[in-house]
Motif scaffolding. Structure first.
Motif, PDB file in Angstrom:
ATOM      1  N   HIS A 250       0.861  -1.359   0.024  1.00 52.88           N
ATOM      2  CA  HIS A 250       0.045   0.135  -0.017  1.00 52.88           C
ATOM      3  C   HIS A 250       0.695   1.169  -0.096  1.00 52.88           C
ATOM      4  O   HIS A 250       1.887   1.180   0.636  1.00 52.88           O
ATOM      5  N   ARG A 251       0.430   2.063  -0.708  1.00 52.80           N
ATOM      6  CA  ARG A 251       1.231   3.531  -0.730  1.00 52.80           C
ATOM      7  C   ARG A 251       1.227   4.469   0.213  1.00 52.80           C
ATOM      8  O   ARG A 251       2.203   4.858   0.779  1.00 52.80           O
ATOM      9  N   TYR A 252       0.107   4.457   0.997  1.00 53.34           N
ATOM     10  CA  TYR A 252      -0.219   5.500   2.175  1.00 53.34           C
ATOM     11  C   TYR A 252       0.104   4.752   3.515  1.00 53.34           C
ATOM     12  O   TYR A 252      -0.470   3.678   3.692  1.00 53.34           O
ATOM     13  N   MET A 253       0.786   5.193   4.256  1.00 56.89           N
ATOM     14  CA  MET A 253       1.273   4.763   5.600  1.00 56.89           C
ATOM     15  C   MET A 253       1.030   6.020   6.848  1.00 56.89           C
ATOM     16  O   MET A 253       1.240   7.085   6.420  1.00 56.89           O
ATOM     17  N   TYR A 254       0.685   5.575   7.953  1.00 60.92           N
ATOM     18  CA  TYR A 254       0.310   6.468   9.131  1.00 60.92           C
ATOM     19  C   TYR A 254       0.667   6.202  10.317  1.00 60.92           C
ATOM     20  O   TYR A 254       0.658   4.856  10.471  1.00 60.92           O
ATOM     21  N   TRP A 255       1.215   7.096  11.072  1.00 61.05           N
ATOM     22  CA  TRP A 255       1.370   6.901  12.387  1.00 61.05           C
ATOM     23  C   TRP A 255       0.329   7.532  13.487  1.00 61.05           C
ATOM     24  O   TRP A 255       0.450   8.638  13.263  1.00 61.05           O
ATOM     25  N   TYR A 256      -0.003   6.910  13.988  1.00 57.41           N
ATOM     26  CA  TYR A 256      -1.201   7.369  15.218  1.00 57.41           C
ATOM     27  C   TYR A 256      -0.635   6.902  16.615  1.00 57.41           C
ATOM     28  O   TYR A 256      -0.007   6.026  16.790  1.00 57.41           O
ATOM     29  N   ARG A 257      -0.934   8.004  17.471  1.00 60.56           N
ATOM     30  CA  ARG A 257      -1.083   7.553  18.928  1.00 60.56           C
ATOM     31  C   ARG A 257      -2.444   7.442  19.654  1.00 60.56           C
ATOM     32  O   ARG A 257      -3.408   7.997  19.104  1.00 60.56           O
ATOM     33  N   GLN A 258      -2.667   6.530  20.473  1.00 66.30           N
ATOM     34  CA  GLN A 258      -3.924   6.212  21.137  1.00 66.30           C
ATOM     35  C   GLN A 258      -3.840   6.454  22.356  1.00 66.30           C
ATOM     36  O   GLN A 258      -3.063   5.959  23.334  1.00 66.30           O
ATOM     37  N   ASP A 259      -4.502   7.470  23.191  1.00 63.01           N
ATOM     38  CA  ASP A 259      -4.701   8.033  24.621  1.00 63.01           C
ATOM     39  C   ASP A 259      -6.140   7.991  24.989  1.00 63.01           C
ATOM     40  O   ASP A 259      -6.780   8.396  24.343  1.00 63.01           O
ATOM     41  N   PRO A 260      -6.214   7.318  26.303  1.00 68.84           N
ATOM     42  CA  PRO A 260      -7.705   7.565  26.903  1.00 68.84           C
ATOM     43  C   PRO A 260      -7.989   9.042  26.738  1.00 68.84           C
ATOM     44  O   PRO A 260      -7.514  10.024  26.940  1.00 68.84           O
ATOM     45  N   GLY A 261      -9.392   9.174  26.253  1.00 68.53           N
ATOM     46  CA  GLY A 261     -10.036  10.180  26.069  1.00 68.53           C
ATOM     47  C   GLY A 261      -9.715  11.102  25.053  1.00 68.53           C
ATOM     48  O   GLY A 261     -10.293  12.220  24.818  1.00 68.53           O
TER      49      GLY A 261
END
Lengths: 113, 114
Positions: A29-40
């Motif tokens: 896949h061409r598109y890649m993402y980095w996310y962070r997950q935090d409560p709230g």
């Protein structure tokens, strides 16, 4: 997890040290993402990539950098880790940029002491 | 500023009951509204999605209802099962700056009790 691996899966580090997280995909896949997950806060975009060596900032990019030297690998670096960067980090991929499902990796749990 | 507001944050439903999760958005440029399901220790996975030109979409026990004029959408889980216990995220996305900007709600932790 749609051919996405993240490493390490868990990491404990100290404030001020650099940390690199790796995302590897086998979907081409061409598109890649980095996310962070935090409560709230749900998931928040850190950086994204729209091709090899093509990256740009997301909404919470301060203190993070990324690199993509190959289609399959997207690296996230915390230049000098802080306690506020304790979080769960998810990599995601998508084939096209719009109206498409993003497939998420299993996540990396990072604790900064 | 939270552009996608999700409620409730937690929900307990009896087995066989209906689970309802609501979301509201502000930006009328959003053009794709997915729901993600996340089990503990796993990444989010797409459950069902809708585009704003459709008022309802059903896949098995899962239904999205979409109200464009009110800028609201909701997920209904019919005949809820203990295996549905998970965290659910609504999201809204649009194409901006060459990438798919996805804004997530804060999540709803659903527990289905036997």
């Amino acid at each position: 997890d749609a051919g996405i691996t993240q490493s390490p899966r868990h990491k404990v580090t100290e404030t001020g040290t650099p940390v690199t997280l790796r995302c590897h995909q086998t979907e081409n896949h061409r598109y890649m993402y980095w996310y962070r997950q935090d409560p709230g806060h749900g998931l928040r975009l850190i950086h994204y990539s729209y091709g090899v060596k093509d990256t740009d900032k997301g909404e919470v990019s301060d203190g993070y950098s990324v690199s993509r030297s190959k289609t399959e690998d997207f690296l996230l670096t915390l230049e000098s880790a802080t306690s506020s960067q304790t979080s769960v980090y998810f990599c995601a991929i998508s084939e096209r940029p719009q109206g498409e499902t993003q497939y998420f990796g299993p996540g990396t749990r990072l604790l900064v002491l | 500023q939270q552009q996608v507001k999700q409620s409730p944050q937690s929900l307990i439903v009896q087995k066989g009951g209906i689970s309802i999760i609501n979301c509201a958005y502000e930006n009328t440029a959003f053009d794709y509204f997915p729901w993600y399901q996340q089990f503990p220790g796993k990444g989010p996975a797409l459950l069902i999605a809708i585009r704003p030109d459709v008022s309802e979409k059903k896949e098995g026990r899962f239904t999205i209802s979409f109200n464009k004029s009110a800028k609201q959408f909701s997920l209904h889980i019919m005949d809820s099962q203990p295996g549905d216990s998970a965290t659910y995220f609504c999201a809204a996305s649009l194409l901006t700056g060459g990438y798919q900007k996805v804004t997530f709600g804060i999540g709803t932790k659903l527990q289905v009790i036997p």
